[in-house]
Design a protein around this motif. Structure first.
Motif, PDB file in Angstrom:
ATOM      1  N   PHE A 141       0.811  -1.221   0.000  1.00 45.66           N
ATOM      2  CA  PHE A 141       0.000   0.000   0.000  1.00 45.66           C
ATOM      3  C   PHE A 141       0.845   1.273   0.000  1.00 45.66           C
ATOM      4  N   GLY A 142       2.046   1.212   0.565  1.00 47.07           N
ATOM      5  CA  GLY A 142       2.916   2.392   0.595  1.00 47.07           C
ATOM      6  C   GLY A 142       3.633   2.581  -0.735  1.00 47.07           C
ATOM      7  N   LEU A 143       4.277   1.512  -1.205  1.00 46.19           N
ATOM      8  CA  LEU A 143       5.065   1.628  -2.448  1.00 46.19           C
ATOM      9  C   LEU A 143       4.302   1.110  -3.670  1.00 46.19           C
ATOM     10  N   HIS A 144       3.093   0.615  -3.450  1.00 48.35           N
ATOM     11  CA  HIS A 144       2.234   0.109  -4.531  1.00 48.35           C
ATOM     12  C   HIS A 144       2.902  -0.994  -5.341  1.00 48.35           C
ATOM     13  N   LEU A 145       3.633  -1.848  -4.667  1.00 50.17           N
ATOM     14  CA  LEU A 145       4.238  -3.005  -5.350  1.00 50.17           C
ATOM     15  C   LEU A 145       3.181  -4.098  -5.519  1.00 50.17           C
ATOM     16  N   PRO A 146       3.320  -4.961  -6.533  1.00 50.50           N
ATOM     17  CA  PRO A 146       2.395  -6.093  -6.640  1.00 50.50           C
ATOM     18  C   PRO A 146       2.484  -6.969  -5.388  1.00 50.50           C
ATOM     19  N   LEU A 147       1.352  -7.642  -5.067  1.00 52.16           N
ATOM     20  CA  LEU A 147       1.305  -8.416  -3.815  1.00 52.16           C
ATOM     21  C   LEU A 147       2.400  -9.490  -3.762  1.00 52.16           C
ATOM     22  N   VAL A 148       2.619 -10.193  -4.884  1.00 50.06           N
ATOM     23  CA  VAL A 148       3.615 -11.268  -4.884  1.00 50.06           C
ATOM     24  C   VAL A 148       5.006 -10.708  -4.548  1.00 50.06           C
ATOM     25  N   ASN A 149       5.357  -9.567  -5.169  1.00 52.76           N
ATOM     26  CA  ASN A 149       6.675  -8.963  -4.897  1.00 52.76           C
ATOM     27  C   ASN A 149       6.761  -8.490  -3.448  1.00 52.76           C
ATOM     28  N   SER A 150       5.647  -7.907  -2.956  1.00 53.54           N
ATOM     29  CA  SER A 150       5.636  -7.437  -1.562  1.00 53.54           C
ATOM     30  C   SER A 150       5.846  -8.621  -0.621  1.00 53.54           C
ATOM     31  N   GLN A 151       5.175  -9.729  -0.943  1.00 55.77           N
ATOM     32  CA  GLN A 151       5.302 -10.914  -0.068  1.00 55.77           C
ATOM     33  C   GLN A 151       6.722 -11.462  -0.090  1.00 55.77           C
ATOM     34  N   LEU A 152       7.314 -11.513  -1.285  1.00 56.46           N
ATOM     35  CA  LEU A 152       8.703 -12.003  -1.359  1.00 56.46           C
ATOM     36  C   LEU A 152       9.618 -11.119  -0.515  1.00 56.46           C
ATOM     37  N   GLY A 153       9.429  -9.794  -0.648  1.00 57.82           N
ATOM     38  CA  GLY A 153      10.228  -8.851   0.148  1.00 57.82           C
ATOM     39  C   GLY A 153       9.997  -9.070   1.628  1.00 57.82           C
ATOM     40  N   GLY A 154       8.706  -9.206   2.007  1.00 62.28           N
ATOM     41  CA  GLY A 154       8.358  -9.389   3.423  1.00 62.28           C
ATOM     42  C   GLY A 154       8.971 -10.656   3.986  1.00 62.28           C
ATOM     43  N   ILE A 155       8.887 -11.750   3.207  1.00 59.40           N
ATOM     44  CA  ILE A 155       9.432 -13.032   3.707  1.00 59.40           C
ATOM     45  C   ILE A 155      10.948 -12.933   3.870  1.00 59.40           C
TER      46      ILE A 155
END
Lengths: 481, 499
Positions: A211-225
């Motif tokens: 929501f902050g950087l508007h990245l796609p969910l899959v990319n956000s999840q990879l980053g988060g993990i």
């Protein structure tokens, strides 16, 4: 008498003192004279160790499943989690496969890190615990990366999945394997709650990236993990270091073959357990339907039905930890109560304990099933094939939990090869039954494979556990050597 | 004459731990450069590493961790090790292990254990472990069942051990038997630095290879065992089991030793009581290098510069050293001399005890007067001190007292073990566990106009006594003579032929 003389000497009663102050010829003659009086004293009764309450143990038991619960709640409330969520069918397939592969490829390593680490930490060999942990983490990471690349290459060669999906699968597989290994170390350090905190931190990061950087969910999840895995590694490295012995200690060279010889039952159990958990999904995902564009197709409705079983599993799994702690407590107490001439009495008491605990599981299993059904009602899933799948899943998970308890007892008695064997046979039954039924009928029938696999797992592991209980005096001794 | 080869064995000391016996071993090896030594050391955990650099005359060094998860037995590659495990079948265990195992247990449980029977059993186990796997054997159902059966026969029906006690005791035995699984180098002499497990190689090599066996005791093994067992959390039957095992081992060691060396008369009396024969015992006191430990030229100048008076204690921090009694004495001293500083230097041997001592310091309000630490430069520490104090409740012939005597530092010590013999009239002796008299002795050396003269008088006397009786050359020459004497005795073929 000599030990009494020693004690007198250390109290200042040297020969000279014995002569001058007590009128004996020497410390020894004084000890000889005093011995009968000393022997007439009654020994003080041993202090009773305080017990932790059952609900604390139950809470500790379910704390293993809290990250899973956090993920389910996050998906329900926010439409995303650290993995999974509101994804396109292709992304759902990629992440679903990535999750399964991460467990299958990394599960063995996580199990070895945990079992070896717990043994070494439990015997206060923290430096060796640190050495062994990082050694197996390195091996696990290298293996997972190489195996993921091999799967990507195989997918490209045999045209299983489009390259974007297979690469996303591989990325999830590697990132999640790192996450499981890092958080596995927290369990070694008896800091299980940190897994939940790291998971929640990861979910927050996914939200910020999405929501902050508007990245796609899959990319956000990879980053988060990846960020949560790195954070977990840093925290566990710090915790491990802090527990290491202060003075310099020997670097123990590790022999890979020797490690494999001793650890293979744990390693194979780590893989097989996850295979048992996910075999029905793999069978369902690979069952051909007209809607399937690829060889592997994520089934959202099947997953939803399974999640109901998972809710019951979270409620039930706390019983495993409680019962294992009880086993140690009761066995230790019984060992004190039975003399070496009455090993049969000891074994009978422990077999009684086993059946007693199983009987106590029935209300827990019913509570789990009710929790699952309530979750189903709240979500409005009680219809059609989802209901059948959910019912089979709710029926299968209690058997899985019983099997897990048997396995924890077999591990406690160092009979890990039987645990691995029971899981392997259960996997075989699960895969065979699920494959045949789904190829004859609908993909939902894969759940029958899971139910049968869980049944076999519970009965076989139970049979071997009870056999060990009939020679429990020996196994208890051999396991603690 | 060819210099003798010596297998020096230790248990919980050299080269992995600090302390008096370790210093003695290191000195002995370095003082006899023409003797080829092999070192066999028993440690408590695989984490312990050698703390002493290996002198060039040490041909081999074998460290056996008694606890931990290392497998006992010869080091070999994985394939050979696997083959050994596979070939150690229940039939092999039945045929080769159970008989010596039973013999060992019966000998141990007997009222007056027969040292020859115990030796026969241990040699039998040593022979068996040459070809068979240690871990598979000692964890086998047959070993466990045999253990239970023999214990059941040995204990009266109304006083049988519980399963928990049997499990604990069998675990201990498993660990102790690891010594029998070691392949020792063949040497002229086996020199054990303790009468416990460290002596087992001496008996085995004497029986198997005809080596001569010299047993040196610093503390009295059994006496120290009595003290440590009294603090054990295990029940009475477990402690009795340990008594029985250790007494049987010590009795066997004394029986088979060709010569027994003792540090002082106090120890000799104990050795006679626990099974050694008078004609085998010779007294060889410890020695110190006067080149390292010598008096400070500036100590008195420093004192005049109003430096706070310093009381030094050099000891590992564990209960037998009586540090808690020293702290209570320190409180009484500080009441008279508020500026006095107590330096307690030594590694922490017992963490729980150390924490107890730290609490005591707070409780007694001594935080400003007590300094804890560790030094690798002991000589300087003695030079900086005004009084040396050793509050031990059990000692043999402590090096630190000798070092203080050589350094011109007046000594206050408890009258335990051989301390009184060492000091003679050159220091102040107090009863053990008596903080009041310890405080009075320290104050006699620190407080009042006559204190400085008294310190100088005692220091001079102590130095003269130490230099005449306790130099390192005197000590090493005695051992060299003993080695030569023993290796001159022709080797007899043992009961078994060495392979």
């Amino acid at each position: 008498m000599r030990d009494l003389a020693t004690r007198l000497e250390t109290e200042g009663v040297t020969d000279a003192v014995a002569v001058a102050e007590f009128g004996f010829a020497s410390t020894f003659s004084m000890a000889e004279a005093w011995l009968p009086r000393i022997q007439s004293f009654q020994a003080l009764p041993a202090a009773i160790e305080p017990q932790r309450s059952w609900w604390r143990e139950y809470w500790k038991g379910i704390s293993f499943a809290l990250p899973m619960l956090a993920s389910i709640l996050s998906i329900m409330l926010l439409d995303f989690s650290l993995w999974g969520g509101d994804l396109s069918p292709e992304d759902a397939t990629a992440t679903g496969l990535g999750i399964v592969c991460s467990f299958l490829l990394g599960g063995g390593f996580v199990q070895v890190v945990a079992r070896r680490g717990l043994f070494l930490a439990g015997t206060n060999q923290f430096h060796r615990c640190e050495q062994s942990t990082w050694c197996w983490v390195r091996r696990g990471v290298a293996f997972t990366i190489l195996a993921s690349l091999a799967l990507v290459a195989a997918s490209a060669y045999w045209d299983w999945l489009p390259s974007r999906i297979s690469l996303t699968t591989a990325a999830f597989c590697v990132a999640l394997s790192l996450f499981w290994m890092a958080t596995g170390i927290f369990h070694v350090l008896d800091r299980g709650m940190l897994v939940t905190w790291v998971t929640l931190g990861g979910i927050a990061l996914v939200g910020a990236l999405r929501f902050g950087l508007h990245l796609p969910l899959v990319n956000s999840q990879l980053g988060g993990i990846l960020v949560s895995a790195c954070a977990a590694f840093l925290i566990s490295a710090r915790l491990l270091r802090r527990r290491c012995e202060k003075p310099a200690v020997a670097e123990v060279p590790s022999s890979f073959l020797r490690d494999v010889f001793f650890l293979w039952p744990y390693f194979s159990y780590g893989i097989l357990y996850y295979l048992l958990l996910f075999a029905d999904r793999l069978v369902a995902w690979t069952a051909h339907t007209h809607a399937s564009a690829f060889a592997v197709q994520f089934r959202a409705d099947y997953e939803t039905a399974l999640n109901l079983g998972l809710v019951s599993f979270i409620v039930e799994v706390g019983w495993v930890h409680c019962s294992t702690v009880s086993f140690y407590r009761i066995a230790t107490r019984a060992q004190k109560n039975f003399s070496i001439g009455n090993t049969g009495g000891f074994e009978r008491e422990m077999i009684r304990f086993y059946w007693n605990r199983l009987a106590r599981f029935i209300p827990v299993a019913m509570a789990g099933a009710i929790a699952g059904l309530l979750a189903a009602k709240a979500g409005g899933f009680l219809h059609g094939s989802v209901l059948t799948t959910a019912a089979c899943s709710l029926a299968g998970f209690p058997f899985l939990v019983v099997g897990l308890w048997n396995v924890s007892l077999l591990f406690a008695l160092s009979i890990a090869q039987k645990a691995a064997a029971a899981t392997a046979i259960a996997c075989l039954v699960d895969l065979t039954a699920g494959y045949l039924l789904t190829r004859i009928g609908d993909y939902h029938y894969a759940i029958v494979g899971f139910l049968l696999g869980a049944l076999v797992f519970a009965f076989l592991s139970g049979y071997w556990t009870l056999r060990a209980f009939r020679r429990l005096d020996y196994f208890y001794f051999a396991a603690s050597a | 004459m060819t210099p003798p080869s010596v297998l020096l064995t230790s248990d919980g000391t050299y080269p992995c731990y600090t302390g008096g016996v370790s210093v003695w071993c290191d000195q002995l090896i370095r003082q006899l450069p023409d003797v080829q030594f092999h070192v066999f050391a028993i440690t408590y955990s695989p984490s312990h590493v050698p703390l002493y650099t290996r002198p060039s005359n040490v041909a081999s060094q074998h460290i056996l961790p008694l606890w931990g998860n290392e497998e006992a037995g010869p080091q070999m590659n994985f394939a050979s090790s696997l083959l050994r495990k596979i070939s150690t079948t229940p039939q092999v265990i039945q045929a080769g292990f159970l008989e010596p195992f039973q013999m060992c247990l019966r000998s141990m449980f007997g009222n007056d254990s027969n040292p020859e029977e115990m030796a026969e059993a241990l040699v039998g186990l040593h022979t068996y472990f040459r070809d068979s796997d240690f871990a598979v054997t000692v964890s086998s159902p047959a070993a466990w069942d045999t253990f239970l059966r023999v214990c059941s026969d040995a204990y009266p029906k109304h006083d049988q051990p519980t399963l928990e006690e049997a499990t604990t005791c069998m675990h201990w035995l498993q660990r102790y038997f690891a010594v029998c699984a070691v392949r020792f180098p063949e040497t002229d002499v086996v020199h054990a630095s303790m009468a416990g497990l460290g002596g087992v190689p001496g008996v085995i090599q004497k029986r198997v290879a005809g080596s001569r066996f010299l047993l040196s005791e610093h503390g009295i093994y059994l006496r120290e065992l009595y003290l440590s067992l009294s603090r054990m959390k295990q029940g009475i039957r477990c402690r009795r089991f340990l008594f029985a095992w250790n007494e049987a081992i010590a009795r066997m060691n004394y029986h088979y030793a060709d010569s027994v060396s003792s540090l002082c008369e106090f120890n000799r009396q104990w050795q006679l009581r626990v099974g050694a024969t008078a004609e085998k015992i010779q007294i060889i006191p410890n020695g110190i290098d006067p080149g390292i430990f010598s008096p400070s030229a500036t100590r008195d100048t420093d004192r005049k510069r109003n430096c706070p008076p310093t009381v030094l204690t050099m000891a590992r921090i564990y209960p037998l050293k009586g540090i808690d009694h020293l702290l209570r004495a320190a409180r009484l001293v500080v009441d008279s001399l508020p500026a006095v500083r107590f330096r307690i230097l030594g590694e922490v041997g017992d963490q729980k005890y150390y924490l107890h001592c730290l609490e005591l310091v707070d409780e007694l309000g001594l935080a400003n007067n007590i300094e804890w630490g560790f030094t690798s430069d002991a000589a300087s520490a003695y030079k900086d001190a005004d009084v040396f104090c050793l509050p031990s409740i059990s000692e043999a012939m402590p090096f630190c007292v000798l070092e203080a005597m050589f350094s011109g530092c007046p000594v206050v010590a408890t009258a335990v073990g051989g301390v009184a013999d060492m000091i003679g009239s050159t220091g102040l002796l107090t009863p053990p566990r008596n903080s009041k008299s310890m405080a009075e002795a320290i104050l006699a050396l620190l407080k009042g106009d006559a204190a400085e003269a008294f310190r100088q008088e005692l220091a001079a006397k102590a130095m003269a006594r130490a230099r005449s009786l306790y130099t390192i050359e005197k000590c090493s020459d005695r051992f060299r003579e003993t080695y030569d004497e023993l290796s001159r005795i022709p080797r007899t073929t043992g009961h078994l032929t060495a392979r």
